[in-house]
Design an enzyme around this catalytic site. Structure first.
Site, PDB file in Angstrom:
ATOM      1  N   ASP A 171      17.733  -5.272 -56.174  1.00 47.18           N
ATOM      2  CA  ASP A 171      17.131  -5.080 -57.372  1.00 47.18           C
ATOM      3  C   ASP A 171      18.333  -4.078 -58.248  1.00 47.18           C
ATOM      4  OD1 ASP A 171      15.046  -4.468 -59.054  1.00 47.18           O
ATOM      5  OD2 ASP A 171      14.084  -2.821 -57.760  1.00 47.18           O
TER       6      ASP A 171
ATOM      7  N   SER B  80      11.162 -13.757 -55.728  1.00 47.02           N
ATOM      8  CA  SER B  80       9.755 -13.477 -55.070  1.00 47.02           C
ATOM      9  C   SER B  80       8.734 -14.424 -55.545  1.00 47.02           C
ATOM     10  CB  SER B  80       9.239 -12.152 -55.035  1.00 47.02           C
ATOM     11  OG  SER B  80       8.757 -11.879 -56.352  1.00 47.02           O
TER      12      SER B  80
ATOM     13  N   LEU C 172      27.545 -16.001 -39.196  1.00 45.53           N
ATOM     14  CA  LEU C 172      26.580 -15.148 -39.816  1.00 45.53           C
ATOM     15  C   LEU C 172      25.502 -16.322 -40.336  1.00 45.53           C
ATOM     16  CD1 LEU C 172      25.563 -12.706 -41.669  1.00 45.53           C
ATOM     17  CD2 LEU C 172      26.867 -13.519 -43.500  1.00 45.53           C
TER      18      LEU C 172
ATOM     19  N   GLY D  27      18.743  -6.473 -63.823  1.00 45.41           N
ATOM     20  CA  GLY D  27      18.443  -6.346 -65.138  1.00 45.41           C
ATOM     21  C   GLY D  27      18.864  -4.837 -65.822  1.00 45.41           C
TER      22      GLY D  27
ATOM     23  N   HIS E 167      22.247 -10.734 -63.737  1.00 48.83           N
ATOM     24  CA  HIS E 167      21.914 -11.749 -62.505  1.00 48.83           C
ATOM     25  C   HIS E 167      23.402 -12.610 -62.038  1.00 48.83           C
ATOM     26  CE1 HIS E 167      17.856 -10.793 -62.331  1.00 48.83           C
ATOM     27  NE2 HIS E 167      17.443 -11.751 -63.764  1.00 48.83           N
TER      28      HIS E 167
ATOM     29  N   TRP F 171       7.763 -15.396 -60.862  1.00 46.89           N
ATOM     30  CA  TRP F 171       7.594 -16.673 -61.665  1.00 46.89           C
ATOM     31  C   TRP F 171       6.887 -15.878 -63.119  1.00 46.89           C
ATOM     32  CZ3 TRP F 171       9.634 -21.062 -60.968  1.00 46.89           C
ATOM     33  CH2 TRP F 171       9.700 -21.610 -59.369  1.00 46.89           C
TER      34      TRP F 171
ATOM     35  N   ARG G 297      10.071   0.694 -52.344  1.00 45.87           N
ATOM     36  CA  ARG G 297       9.059  -0.352 -52.043  1.00 45.87           C
ATOM     37  C   ARG G 297       9.569  -1.648 -51.284  1.00 45.87           C
ATOM     38  NH1 ARG G 297       7.704   0.619 -57.430  1.00 45.87           N
ATOM     39  NH2 ARG G 297       9.045  -1.158 -58.249  1.00 45.87           N
ATOM     40  N   ILE G 298       8.534  -2.140 -50.728  1.00 45.12           N
ATOM     41  CA  ILE G 298       8.861  -3.358 -49.969  1.00 45.12           C
ATOM     42  C   ILE G 298       8.864  -4.681 -50.710  1.00 45.12           C
ATOM     43  CG2 ILE G 298       8.268  -4.711 -47.788  1.00 45.12           C
ATOM     44  CD1 ILE G 298       9.177  -1.950 -46.960  1.00 45.12           C
TER      45      ILE G 298
HETATM   46  C1  FPP Z   1      16.263  -8.432 -58.876  1.00 39.15           C
HETATM   47  O1  FPP Z   1      16.906  -7.345 -60.087  1.00 39.15           O
HETATM   48  C2  FPP Z   1      16.619  -9.565 -58.776  1.00 39.15           C
HETATM   49  C3  FPP Z   1      16.474 -10.846 -58.988  1.00 39.15           C
HETATM   50  C4  FPP Z   1      14.984 -11.113 -59.261  1.00 39.15           C
HETATM   51  C5  FPP Z   1      17.359 -11.865 -58.586  1.00 39.15           C
HETATM   52  C6  FPP Z   1      18.537 -12.045 -57.612  1.00 39.15           C
HETATM   53  C7  FPP Z   1      19.403 -12.877 -57.940  1.00 39.15           C
HETATM   54  C8  FPP Z   1      20.570 -12.858 -57.810  1.00 39.15           C
HETATM   55  C9  FPP Z   1      21.269 -11.376 -57.125  1.00 39.15           C
HETATM   56  C10 FPP Z   1      21.524 -13.979 -58.272  1.00 39.15           C
HETATM   57  C11 FPP Z   1      22.077 -14.843 -57.261  1.00 39.15           C
HETATM   58  C12 FPP Z   1      21.795 -14.890 -55.994  1.00 39.15           C
HETATM   59  C13 FPP Z   1      21.633 -15.852 -54.959  1.00 39.15           C
HETATM   60  C14 FPP Z   1      21.304 -15.671 -53.582  1.00 39.15           C
HETATM   61  C15 FPP Z   1      22.360 -17.314 -55.387  1.00 39.15           C
HETATM   62  P1  FPP Z   1      15.789  -7.150 -61.369  1.00 39.15           P
HETATM   63  O2  FPP Z   1      15.892  -8.238 -62.323  1.00 39.15           O
HETATM   64  O3  FPP Z   1      14.312  -6.999 -61.048  1.00 39.15           O
HETATM   65  O4  FPP Z   1      16.431  -5.931 -61.991  1.00 39.15           O
HETATM   66  P2  FPP Z   1      15.693  -4.623 -62.730  1.00 39.15           P
HETATM   67  O5  FPP Z   1      14.746  -4.044 -61.632  1.00 39.15           O
HETATM   68  O6  FPP Z   1      16.905  -3.634 -62.905  1.00 39.15           O
HETATM   69  O7  FPP Z   1      14.942  -5.356 -63.810  1.00 39.15           O
END
Ligand code: FPP
Length: 234
Positions: free
Chosen positions: A2, A47, A113, A5, A19, A51, A176-177
């Site tokens: 997390d 998750s 791994l 963004g 990302h 979407w 949170r989970i």
């Molecule tokens: C959550 O942060 C992150 C995601 C929903 C995307 C995770 C994806 C990557 C780390 C890119 C590549 C991964 C792989 C395995 C190829 P957020 O966008 O919710 O952040 P925020 O809470 O600050 O808005």
């Protein structure tokens, strides 16, 4: 993972840059885990609820997943990493589904791994899909529900055959989970980091592992019982 963004927004950059930086942190963390002898690493990449994000962000994430799967396979093989994807991948476009299958096949012989990427995954989805498959495969459970127990369900979970996680790490300051491995986390130690995911590195991983090392894992027993049990039989 997390905080991608917010990492970007703090720098007046589009969220999608976060990302991309997040993918760099994935690479760093995977290699750090290999070096430290971690045998299973499961990353929550997308998750079932993601979407709901703006269409453009979802599209950038999908493109990033495809290019990561195609570009990183060589590095995974060099590091002895086996890739597995869990989640309802049937919802992804065919290009991504093919990239997933190919990356899984090309890394199938690696044993250092197991890197599991949870994509279009939800803990509730996992439990319900496991129950559906159990009932389809063992219809006698419909009339004799007492046959259904933890051990009966486990082989149908997306993580079948994998050990339960020892340590859960969530970055980005939220505690949170969020529908991650709900069943599997029953006795997992939880660790919450204030770092945004793109800032997560080997030192941050070591802090999480050090915190894990200080925990007393009782699995329902008392402290005195745990102290009396030989470490190898815990
Ligand atoms: C959550 O942060 C992150 C995601 C929903 C995307 C995770 C994806 C990557 C780390 C890119 C590549 C991964 C792989 C395995 C190829 P957020 O966008 O919710 O952040 P925020 O809470 O600050 O808005």
């Amino acid at each position: 993972m997390d905080g991608n963004g917010r990492w970007a927004t703090r720098r007046f950059l589009p969220r999608t840059v976060g990302h991309h930086k997040g993918l760099d942190a994935v690479r760093t963390t995977v290699e750090a885990c290999v070096q430290r002898g971690v045998e299973y690493l499961t990353l929550f990449a997308f998750s079932s609820e993601n979407w709901r994000r703006p269409e453009e962000e979802v599209s950038v994430l999908m493109t990033l997943f495809v290019s990561a799967l195609e570009r990183e396979v060589g590095r995974l093989i060099r590091n002895g990493v086996r890739l597995k994807v869990i989640g309802d991948v049937s919802a992804f476009n065919p290009v991504l589904q093919t990239a997933i299958r190919e990356a899984e096949a090309r890394t199938a012989d690696n044993g250092k791994l197991v890197l599991t990427i949870a994509a279009n995954y939800g803990g509730r989805w996992d439990i319900t899909q496991a129950m559906r498959r159990l009932l389809a495969e063992r219809p006698e459970c419909l009339t004799r529900p007492e046959l259904i127990d933890d051990a009966a369900l486990e082989p149908f979970l997306a993580t079948a055959g994998m050990p339960e996680p020892d340590l859960f790490i969530r970055t980005g300051g939220e505690q949170r989970i969020s529908n991650f491995l709900l069943w599997q986390l029953a006795y997992t130690e939880l660790y919450f980091s204030e770092d945004f995911w793109p800032d997560f590195d080997a030192a941050a991983l070591d802090r999480a592992i050090a915190s894990f090392g200080e925990r007393e894992r009782r699995f329902g027993r008392t402290s005195a019982q745990v102290a009396a049990v030989a470490p190898q039989s815990r």
